[in-house]
Structure formats: C-alpha cells, structure tokens
Design a protein around this motif. Sequence first.
Motif, mmCIF file in Angstrom:
data_model
loop_
_atom_site.group_PDB
_atom_site.id
_atom_site.type_symbol
_atom_site.label_atom_id
_atom_site.label_comp_id
_atom_site.label_asym_id
_atom_site.label_seq_id
_atom_site.Cartn_x
_atom_site.Cartn_y
_atom_site.Cartn_z
ATOM 1 N N THR A 22 99.437 47.291 118.780
ATOM 2 C CA THR A 22 98.170 48.011 118.820
ATOM 3 C C THR A 22 97.434 47.888 117.487
ATOM 4 O O THR A 22 98.032 48.072 116.423
ATOM 5 C CB THR A 22 98.408 49.508 119.124
ATOM 6 O OG1 THR A 22 99.098 49.630 120.368
ATOM 7 C CG2 THR A 22 97.084 50.259 119.206
ATOM 8 N N VAL A 23 96.153 47.572 117.558
ATOM 9 C CA VAL A 23 95.327 47.491 116.355
ATOM 10 C C VAL A 23 94.783 48.881 116.043
ATOM 11 O O VAL A 23 94.013 49.448 116.817
ATOM 12 C CB VAL A 23 94.165 46.496 116.532
ATOM 13 C CG1 VAL A 23 93.278 46.483 115.294
ATOM 14 C CG2 VAL A 23 94.694 45.098 116.819
ATOM 15 N N ALA A 24 95.202 49.436 114.906
ATOM 16 C CA ALA A 24 94.759 50.772 114.506
ATOM 17 C C ALA A 24 93.427 50.720 113.773
ATOM 18 O O ALA A 24 92.620 51.658 113.864
ATOM 19 C CB ALA A 24 95.818 51.431 113.629
ATOM 20 N N ALA A 25 93.193 49.652 113.019
ATOM 21 C CA ALA A 25 91.936 49.497 112.286
ATOM 22 C C ALA A 25 91.757 48.027 111.940
ATOM 23 O O ALA A 25 92.730 47.279 111.837
ATOM 24 C CB ALA A 25 91.941 50.343 111.013
ATOM 25 N N SER A 26 90.502 47.626 111.765
ATOM 26 C CA SER A 26 90.221 46.212 111.519
ATOM 27 C C SER A 26 89.005 46.065 110.612
ATOM 28 O O SER A 26 88.045 46.839 110.719
ATOM 29 C CB SER A 26 89.968 45.489 112.841
ATOM 30 O OG SER A 26 89.660 44.124 112.631
ATOM 31 N N VAL A 27 89.065 45.075 109.710
ATOM 32 C CA VAL A 27 87.939 44.749 108.836
ATOM 33 C C VAL A 27 87.720 43.236 108.917
ATOM 34 O O VAL A 27 88.668 42.459 108.792
ATOM 35 C CB VAL A 27 88.214 45.145 107.371
ATOM 36 C CG1 VAL A 27 87.026 44.760 106.492
ATOM 37 C CG2 VAL A 27 88.516 46.629 107.256
ATOM 38 N N GLU A 62 97.235 57.470 105.309
ATOM 39 C CA GLU A 62 98.585 57.810 105.751
ATOM 40 C C GLU A 62 99.260 56.624 106.435
ATOM 41 O O GLU A 62 100.430 56.309 106.170
ATOM 42 C CB GLU A 62 98.536 59.013 106.692
ATOM 43 C CG GLU A 62 98.080 60.297 106.008
ATOM 44 C CD GLU A 62 98.089 61.477 106.958
ATOM 45 O OE1 GLU A 62 98.509 61.312 108.127
ATOM 46 O OE2 GLU A 62 97.662 62.579 106.532
ATOM 47 N N GLU A 63 98.517 55.935 107.310
ATOM 48 C CA GLU A 63 99.103 54.790 108.007
ATOM 49 C C GLU A 63 99.363 53.626 107.059
ATOM 50 O O GLU A 63 100.376 52.932 107.166
ATOM 51 C CB GLU A 63 98.175 54.348 109.147
ATOM 52 C CG GLU A 63 98.091 55.356 110.280
ATOM 53 C CD GLU A 63 96.870 55.143 111.155
ATOM 54 O OE1 GLU A 63 97.054 54.741 112.321
ATOM 55 O OE2 GLU A 63 95.756 55.368 110.660
ATOM 56 N N MET A 64 98.474 53.430 106.109
ATOM 57 C CA MET A 64 98.661 52.342 105.149
ATOM 58 C C MET A 64 99.889 52.579 104.276
ATOM 59 O O MET A 64 100.545 51.630 103.833
ATOM 60 C CB MET A 64 97.414 52.192 104.280
ATOM 61 C CG MET A 64 96.224 51.566 104.991
ATOM 62 S SD MET A 64 96.497 49.827 105.417
ATOM 63 C CE MET A 64 96.335 49.054 103.797
ATOM 64 N N ALA A 65 100.212 53.830 104.030
ATOM 65 C CA ALA A 65 101.405 54.149 103.244
ATOM 66 C C ALA A 65 102.686 53.781 103.988
ATOM 67 O O ALA A 65 103.749 53.632 103.370
ATOM 68 C CB ALA A 65 101.412 55.632 102.894
ATOM 69 N N GLU A 66 102.590 53.629 105.311
ATOM 70 C CA GLU A 66 103.769 53.301 106.122
ATOM 71 C C GLU A 66 103.873 51.817 106.447
ATOM 72 O O GLU A 66 104.765 51.396 107.180
ATOM 73 C CB GLU A 66 103.713 54.104 107.430
ATOM 74 C CG GLU A 66 103.732 55.616 107.228
ATOM 75 C CD GLU A 66 103.506 56.361 108.535
ATOM 76 O OE1 GLU A 66 103.233 55.698 109.564
ATOM 77 O OE2 GLU A 66 103.607 57.603 108.529
#
Length: 328
Positions: A22-27, A62-66
């Motif tokens: 699953t894509v949570a965020a995209s740039v 928070e997600e990037m920390a994981e």
Amino acid sequence: MKLIVIDCGTTNCRMRLVDGDTVAASVTRQIGAKDVAIAGSTLPLERALKESYEQLRHERPEEMAEVEGLLASGMITSNAGLYELPHLDGPVDLEALARGMKPVAFPELCDKPIVFVPGIRFVSEEVAACDMLRGEETEVYGYLGHTASPEAVREAQLIMHYGSHHKWIKLEQQQVVSCRTSVTGELFMAVAGQTLLKSSLVTLDEVQPEQEWVSKGIEAVETYGAGHALFAVRTLEVLSKQSKQAATSFMLGIMIALDLAMLTEELLQGVSRIVLYGRSLYPSLAAPVLQQRYPQLSVEVVPEEESALLSVYGASMLYKRYKEVTEG
C-alpha cells in the motif's frame, strides 16, 4: 514493513512511502536521467531526492520513523543517475536480481543507505541485437508476484512497458530472457514539440484517438517507411484537410508501428501471451491491433492504476528477498 521506494526514469522521479503493498504517501518530481545528462551533473537529481525525502518526513513523521529501508530502481542506477550499478548479464531471475542489489550510503540525502536494484543487459555480436533495461525488471516481478494469475506466471510471455521508452520484455519460467527497446515515447514528444508537425497535432492529453486513423498510420509505416509516414502527418492537414485529431491518431499509429517492428520471430518464439502496461493510451490502441495480428496469443492490458503500482509491488518483493539473501 514500511519502505521508501524510489523509481526514477528518463523524465520523472517518484519517491513513495510504502506499507506492504500500500502506498501511504507519494512525491513526484519532473526530473530524471535526461536532466542529469543535460546538466552533466547529479546535483539536480540529488536536490530533488532530498526535497522529496524531507517532504515525506514533514508530512508523515511517525510512519517515516518506522521505515526499514530505501530501495531505488530505474535510471537512477545508470551513468546518468545517482549511483551507477553495473547491469547483470541476462537471463536473470528474482534470486539473481536480489543478490545483485547493493546498499550505498548518502548521508547528505537521507539517514539510511539506499539499496539499488541492478538493470539487466543482453549482449550480442550483432550490434543492433544488444539491449538493456533498468527499472522494468522491478515492475515485471511486481506483475508476476501480485497482478498475474497463477496460470500466467508459468507461461512464456512478452510484456510491453510503455513510458519514455517502449520496451518488449520476454519472460520464460519467471526469468527475464531478452528485451527490445524503442525510444518511441521520447520520439513522439520530440517530433510533436520540436518540429513543423507540432502545428498539425493536439497534445496527448487532448487526443481522442480514432482507431481508423491509427490503423492508417501503421499501414503508412509498413508501406512507405517511418520517415515518409511522419511527413504525411503534415500533408493530412495541408492537402487532405483532415482534423488535428485525425493527424494525431495517425501519428500514434506510426509510433505503434515502430513497436510492432520489434516483434521478430525470435522474440515471439514460444510465447503464449502478451501483456501491455503503462499509461492507458498506447495499450488501448495497441491491444486490438495485436489481437488481430496474433489471434493465437492472449493479450492482457494491465489497468493504468495497477500499472503505476507495479514498481511498488516489485520493490517490496525484491527487498524481502534481498534481506533473506544478505541475512541468511
């Protein structure tokens, strides 16, 4: 498992925060290998990657920390990319691809090493038969591992990637055994944007393709050659008084003819299915032509939304296998 998946091609670079499949965020940044080649420096690409990474950290702290790791594929691994990783000699399977992956630290860009996926090359004594790919290998294994039916996975097949370059990729027993590439996508943009034909065409976002004129474009290439067929785009407007929609459809037919010309007997040998993926325009026009010309083959079109996720699926699969190989 959360990953950062970096997919850089000739003209675009995407960085996606992925949780499983699953894509949570995209740039996305409008920059790629072409910009590095023109600038003669990796600085534009480095800047875009750093900005993308910082944007994700700001939006999803928070997600990037994981995040467990970063994986990069495509032209970012070429001599016009961030780090040049030599091609693997084909044929190549998933195991060989995972063993060929390499982690490289870029502390000025991100706080974890980036694991680069190698491309695949096919070297021949015949110069024109040599070919290579970077990035499509990740998408192909994403298709096999997530999208394809169990029956399709076992079949010998040709997969067509539609992007800046159009590429036929042959699979046998889940190995990438050969490929054939055309600069079709870039050629269309160059001719449509930088020649006299520009005034006779509409943009790809505006075109409403007419299959009849697509077929006429294919026929023109096969009868008179691509050079004259391209000039006929001009005569369609000036002499035949056809619409720009018709001329653009004709032009698309010319591009499809270039892709069809790569389908040699050798490439088709043993193949039972053809799979088309990428932005929907070309697959929608090429599929009926292929079905008519090769009725013995099944032709599958991967929807555009699913096509955009193949590199994510493939990256997750490859990273898992890479961890198994390096830790086992």
